[in-house]
Write a protein that holds these residues in place. Structure first.
Motif, PDB file in Angstrom:
ATOM      1  N   ASN A 284     -50.417  72.876 -50.328  1.00 39.70           N
ATOM      2  CA  ASN A 284     -51.148  73.885 -51.094  1.00 39.70           C
ATOM      3  C   ASN A 284     -51.288  75.136 -50.225  1.00 39.70           C
ATOM      4  O   ASN A 284     -52.381  75.497 -49.790  1.00 39.70           O
ATOM      5  CB  ASN A 284     -52.533  73.333 -51.485  1.00 39.70           C
ATOM      6  CG  ASN A 284     -53.278  74.255 -52.408  1.00 39.70           C
ATOM      7  OD1 ASN A 284     -52.681  75.064 -53.102  1.00 39.70           O
ATOM      8  ND2 ASN A 284     -54.596  74.131 -52.404  1.00 39.70           N
TER       9      ASN A 284
ATOM     10  N   PHE B 270     -61.491  84.066 -59.030  1.00 35.81           N
ATOM     11  CA  PHE B 270     -61.329  82.633 -58.787  1.00 35.81           C
ATOM     12  C   PHE B 270     -61.823  82.188 -57.413  1.00 35.81           C
ATOM     13  O   PHE B 270     -61.836  80.997 -57.131  1.00 35.81           O
ATOM     14  CB  PHE B 270     -59.860  82.232 -58.950  1.00 35.81           C
ATOM     15  CG  PHE B 270     -59.421  82.141 -60.387  1.00 35.81           C
ATOM     16  CD1 PHE B 270     -59.547  80.955 -61.091  1.00 35.81           C
ATOM     17  CD2 PHE B 270     -58.914  83.245 -61.030  1.00 35.81           C
ATOM     18  CE1 PHE B 270     -59.162  80.865 -62.425  1.00 35.81           C
ATOM     19  CE2 PHE B 270     -58.518  83.169 -62.364  1.00 35.81           C
ATOM     20  CZ  PHE B 270     -58.643  81.983 -63.062  1.00 35.81           C
TER      21      PHE B 270
ATOM     22  N   TYR C 237     -57.499  86.157 -56.825  1.00 32.51           N
ATOM     23  CA  TYR C 237     -57.182  84.769 -56.475  1.00 32.51           C
ATOM     24  C   TYR C 237     -57.389  84.501 -54.993  1.00 32.51           C
ATOM     25  O   TYR C 237     -57.346  83.357 -54.542  1.00 32.51           O
ATOM     26  CB  TYR C 237     -55.727  84.440 -56.870  1.00 32.51           C
ATOM     27  CG  TYR C 237     -54.727  84.683 -55.768  1.00 32.51           C
ATOM     28  CD1 TYR C 237     -54.337  83.640 -54.926  1.00 32.51           C
ATOM     29  CD2 TYR C 237     -54.201  85.952 -55.537  1.00 32.51           C
ATOM     30  CE1 TYR C 237     -53.434  83.863 -53.892  1.00 32.51           C
ATOM     31  CE2 TYR C 237     -53.301  86.175 -54.516  1.00 32.51           C
ATOM     32  CZ  TYR C 237     -52.918  85.136 -53.699  1.00 32.51           C
ATOM     33  OH  TYR C 237     -52.024  85.351 -52.665  1.00 32.51           O
TER      34      TYR C 237
ATOM     35  N   ASN D  28     -53.025  76.812 -55.491  1.00 30.42           N
ATOM     36  CA  ASN D  28     -53.821  76.323 -56.619  1.00 30.42           C
ATOM     37  C   ASN D  28     -54.552  77.466 -57.320  1.00 30.42           C
ATOM     38  O   ASN D  28     -54.579  77.547 -58.553  1.00 30.42           O
ATOM     39  CB  ASN D  28     -54.826  75.273 -56.152  1.00 30.42           C
ATOM     40  CG  ASN D  28     -54.176  73.925 -55.914  1.00 30.42           C
ATOM     41  OD1 ASN D  28     -53.116  73.632 -56.457  1.00 30.42           O
ATOM     42  ND2 ASN D  28     -54.803  73.098 -55.082  1.00 30.42           N
ATOM     43  N   THR D  29     -55.190  78.347 -56.530  1.00 27.85           N
ATOM     44  CA  THR D  29     -55.907  79.452 -57.160  1.00 27.85           C
ATOM     45  C   THR D  29     -54.931  80.453 -57.769  1.00 27.85           C
ATOM     46  O   THR D  29     -55.229  81.056 -58.805  1.00 27.85           O
ATOM     47  CB  THR D  29     -56.836  80.163 -56.156  1.00 27.85           C
ATOM     48  OG1 THR D  29     -56.089  80.571 -55.006  1.00 27.85           O
ATOM     49  CG2 THR D  29     -57.970  79.259 -55.730  1.00 27.85           C
TER      50      THR D  29
ATOM     51  N   ALA E  38     -53.903  78.970 -61.067  1.00 23.85           N
ATOM     52  CA  ALA E  38     -54.991  79.120 -62.035  1.00 23.85           C
ATOM     53  C   ALA E  38     -55.062  80.558 -62.549  1.00 23.85           C
ATOM     54  O   ALA E  38     -55.318  80.800 -63.741  1.00 23.85           O
ATOM     55  CB  ALA E  38     -56.318  78.711 -61.404  1.00 23.85           C
TER      56      ALA E  38
ATOM     57  N   ASP F  69     -52.211  81.095 -65.031  1.00 23.84           N
ATOM     58  CA  ASP F  69     -52.554  80.449 -66.306  1.00 23.84           C
ATOM     59  C   ASP F  69     -53.570  81.286 -67.085  1.00 23.84           C
ATOM     60  O   ASP F  69     -53.469  81.432 -68.315  1.00 23.84           O
ATOM     61  CB  ASP F  69     -53.128  79.052 -66.056  1.00 23.84           C
ATOM     62  CG  ASP F  69     -52.055  78.037 -65.682  1.00 23.84           C
ATOM     63  OD1 ASP F  69     -50.862  78.286 -65.977  1.00 23.84           O
ATOM     64  OD2 ASP F  69     -52.416  76.998 -65.084  1.00 23.84           O
ATOM     65  N   TYR F  70     -54.529  81.841 -66.365  1.00 26.07           N
ATOM     66  CA  TYR F  70     -55.542  82.665 -67.027  1.00 26.07           C
ATOM     67  C   TYR F  70     -54.914  83.927 -67.617  1.00 26.07           C
ATOM     68  O   TYR F  70     -55.250  84.335 -68.734  1.00 26.07           O
ATOM     69  CB  TYR F  70     -56.648  83.035 -66.031  1.00 26.07           C
ATOM     70  CG  TYR F  70     -57.729  83.885 -66.645  1.00 26.07           C
ATOM     71  CD1 TYR F  70     -58.692  83.319 -67.476  1.00 26.07           C
ATOM     72  CD2 TYR F  70     -57.776  85.255 -66.413  1.00 26.07           C
ATOM     73  CE1 TYR F  70     -59.684  84.097 -68.053  1.00 26.07           C
ATOM     74  CE2 TYR F  70     -58.762  86.047 -66.990  1.00 26.07           C
ATOM     75  CZ  TYR F  70     -59.706  85.467 -67.812  1.00 26.07           C
ATOM     76  OH  TYR F  70     -60.676  86.237 -68.396  1.00 26.07           O
TER      77      TYR F  70
ATOM     78  N   PRO G 181     -48.676  72.805 -58.932  1.00 26.62           N
ATOM     79  CA  PRO G 181     -49.152  73.641 -60.027  1.00 26.62           C
ATOM     80  C   PRO G 181     -48.469  75.006 -60.166  1.00 26.62           C
ATOM     81  O   PRO G 181     -48.348  75.531 -61.251  1.00 26.62           O
ATOM     82  CB  PRO G 181     -50.621  73.845 -59.690  1.00 26.62           C
ATOM     83  CG  PRO G 181     -50.631  73.844 -58.190  1.00 26.62           C
ATOM     84  CD  PRO G 181     -49.585  72.848 -57.772  1.00 26.62           C
TER      85      PRO G 181
ATOM     86  N   ALA H 229     -47.029  76.948 -63.556  1.00 28.64           N
ATOM     87  CA  ALA H 229     -47.737  78.130 -64.070  1.00 28.64           C
ATOM     88  C   ALA H 229     -46.764  79.288 -64.270  1.00 28.64           C
ATOM     89  O   ALA H 229     -46.831  80.006 -65.276  1.00 28.64           O
ATOM     90  CB  ALA H 229     -48.854  78.525 -63.109  1.00 28.64           C
TER      91      ALA H 229
END
Length: 401
Positions: A23, A92, A138, A153-154, A157, A160-161, A184, A188
């Motif tokens: 990550n 985030f 992020y 990961n952030t 996210a 995705d947002y 992830p 994404a």
């Protein structure tokens, strides 16, 4: 409140040590120290002098296009960014709910290159001044007086947002050499690309050695990977090379907005990517019926390059905003290099760059030789006349004639 001064995150080496190899954290691709709340730079930056801004504005301004800036946040208290934010920004890693806090200054500069408003007293402005910025932080927060950095990961996210917010373009000006596949991050990115969103990403600043290496998310399929060019439309020495590079844009001496107010100048692929994102925003306004791959194809086909084919340093070449917005014929889904022209067709095929002199240089050299020979002949003739005259005088003196 933001501090009055701040240090912009550094250079080519990773900005943070990876605490989790699966990550990874990301490098922010810039390299300078900037003063927050400083002065504006009066002159027009070279990156804007190379295009006719009035002519560009007549073609499009980015109206109706939203660009998600996934970065360290965007401080919209800078006068050139006030009113430029789309609603729905998100944080985030920190406590700024709408993503408009930026303690690093990186995201604010990225956003300015895309959509900073024109303002009296400075020649700097964004490429697409009527585009809206969706600020998504992020990484780069301060929580309890301690820095808090994001990771894959952030970033995933945040992407995705942005997809959920139905943005048109996502700009990511950071990278890692550690591929994340499967999820992830890879998932994404794929979701965004499949949704028809243009994902623009910086290629990275570790290219001083000239070696190819993939960086992510720029090297993922469907992402428009942007290298940095200099004032000569050549690769900036730091810009990461690789077969994944799609296009280039100015990335040296890039003026942009900073938190609280004012501007600063910086280098990095971080600022080449939003230059391309800004051009894409203009194209999306002018050609709303075109699909994302068509926008990219036209941008690549009209880029400035020395040969017909792309390379690992500049991709398809340095983006040319005016050219990209001047051809209304509908492009294909992939860029097409110019076909070699038949002899006698009356058309010119771009030549490969060589170390030899060009025809124009050869003509100039021959002209210099001709002029030099003429001057030499005049000097020789004049000198011979003087010598003959002196000889006659001496001969007359001896003979008394």
């Amino acid at each position: 409140m933001l501090a009055v001064t701040g240090i912009c995150l550094a250079t080519a080496s990773p900005a943070f040590a990876d605490s989790d190899p699966e990550n990874p954290e990301f490098t922010l691709n810039s390299s300078s120290e900037c003063e927050f709340g400083g002065k504006n730079i009066k002159s027009t930056p070279w990156s804007l002098q190379r295009i006719l801004m009035d002519q560009l504005r007549e073609k499009a301004t980015g109206k109706g296009v939203t660009v998600a800036v996934i970065d360290t946040g965007v401080d919209d208290s800078n006068d050139q960014l006030t009113g430029q934010m789309a609603s729905g920004g998100k944080d985030f890693v920190g406590k700024a709910k709408d993503g408009t806090q930026d303690v690093e200054g990186h995201g604010t500069r990225v956003a300015g290159i895309i959509a900073a408003k024109p303002m009296a007293g400075t020649g700097f402005r964004g490429i697409a001044r009527d585009a809206k910025i969706l600020p998504i932080r992020y990484t780069g927060a301060e929580v309890g007086g301690k820095p808090k950095q994001g990771n894959s990961n952030t970033m995933a996210a945040a992407i995705d947002y942005a997809v959920q917010q139905d943005v048109d373009i996502i700009n990511i000006s950071s990278d890692t050499t550690k591929r994340q596949n499967p999820p992830p991050l890879a998932a994404a990115v794929k979701k965004a690309v499949d949704a028809g969103i243009l994902v623009v990403a910086a290629s990275g600043n570790d290219g001083a050695d000239g070696k190819s290496r993939d960086t992510y998310p720029a090297a993922y399929d469907g992402v428009l990977a942007v290298a940095a060019s200099d004032r000569n439309d050549e690769r900036a020495f730091f810009s990461q090379a690789g077969d994944f590079v799609d296009i280039a844009a100015p990335g040296v001496g890039m003026v942009s907005t900073v938190p609280v107010g004012g501007q600063c100048s910086d280098d990095g692929t971080s600022f080449a990517a939003p230059y391309v994102a800004g051009v894409a925003a203009l194209m999306m306004e002018k050609y709303p019926e075109w699909k994302t791959p068509q926008i990219v194809a036209r941008m690549q086909e009209t880029a400035q390059r020395p040969t017909t084919d792309p390379d690992r340093y500049l991709g398809w070449g340095v983006v040319d905003p005016i050219a990209a917005l001047s051809d209304d014929t509908e492009p294909g889904m992939t860029p097409k290099p110019e076909a070699p022209k038949q002899a006698g067709s009356g058309q010119v095929t771009p030549m490969k760059v060589t170390m030899g002199e060009s025809e124009a240089e050869r003509e100039q050299r021959v002209s210099i030789y001709v002029v030099g020979a003429g001057l030499l002949l005049v000097l020789v003739t004049g000198g011979s006349g003087i010598a003959i005259r002196d000889w006659r005088r001496k001969h007359s003196a001896r003979t008394g004639s």
